[in-house]
Design an enzyme around this catalytic site. Structure first.
Site, PDB file in Angstrom:
ATOM      1  N   ASP A 126      23.392  30.803  25.241  1.00 37.30           N
ATOM      2  CA  ASP A 126      24.729  31.301  25.546  1.00 37.30           C
ATOM      3  C   ASP A 126      25.013  32.494  24.645  1.00 37.30           C
ATOM      4  OD1 ASP A 126      25.334  29.383  27.499  1.00 37.30           O
ATOM      5  OD2 ASP A 126      26.059  27.961  26.016  1.00 37.30           O
ATOM      6  N   ASP A 144      26.246  30.458  33.798  1.00 42.32           N
ATOM      7  CA  ASP A 144      27.506  29.712  33.783  1.00 42.32           C
ATOM      8  C   ASP A 144      28.585  30.452  34.566  1.00 42.32           C
ATOM      9  OD1 ASP A 144      26.232  27.903  32.069  1.00 42.32           O
ATOM     10  OD2 ASP A 144      27.008  28.871  30.276  1.00 42.32           O
TER      11      ASP A 144
END
Length: 165
Positions: A126, A144
């Site tokens: 991330d 995401d």
């Protein structure tokens, strides 16, 4: 785009698979850049509300089960693979429904992107970090984002379907 099979015409699955592939490539490309240029925990200030960071998420959304003993890696990988297979089946069955298929293609590209991370690294990379006035949203990635856009479009598609009937 249609294909003819024994006199019947059905919408093509290829545009939706192409969209999923583009999202998958964008996701993996950005993650390769982050892995290549950032060490775990590194951050670059971009604006007063956004940073680029390198974070490893061994859990699911919002780091759900991230502190588990390691079994979650394969659990979430299996869920991602099962979801991808189900989405492929749904896309094949509903390729002519544009908003629905767009949503599924976004979710497919994102799910496969995160499955690749879990398989290769044991975690999801991330790097998009938003914050404002002491409020901090958990870091996320292109996959995401695609999954979130897909989920929003699924809800919108259902609302439009209900409104029609």
């Amino acid at each position: 785009m249609t294909r003819t099979t024994f006199g019947t015409t059905s919408p093509s699955l290829l545009p939706w698979l192409g969209l999923a592939l583009i999202l998958l490539i964008a996701d993996q490309f950005t993650k390769v850049l982050i892995l290549g240029y950032y060490q775990l925990g590194d951050a670059t200030y971009v604006t007063s509300f956004f940073n680029v960071v390198r974070v490893h998420n061994t859990g699911a959304a919002f780091s759900f089960l991230a502190s588990a003993s390691g079994w979650q890696r394969w659990f979430f990988t299996a869920i991602g693979i099962a979801a991808a297979l189900f989405i492929l089946w749904m896309l094949k069955s509903h390729a002519g429904q544009k908003l629905f298929s767009f949503a599924l293609a976004c979710i497919l590209g994102g799910a496969v992107g995160n499955v690749i991370d879990r398989t290769m690294h044991g975690y999801v990379v991330d790097f998009l970090d938003f914050h404002y006035a002491g409020w901090h949203f958990p870091a996320f990635n292109v996959a995401d984002s695609a999954i979130t856009i897909g989920a929003i479009c699924l809800v919108l598609d259902e609302l439009l379907r209900v409104k029609k009937s």
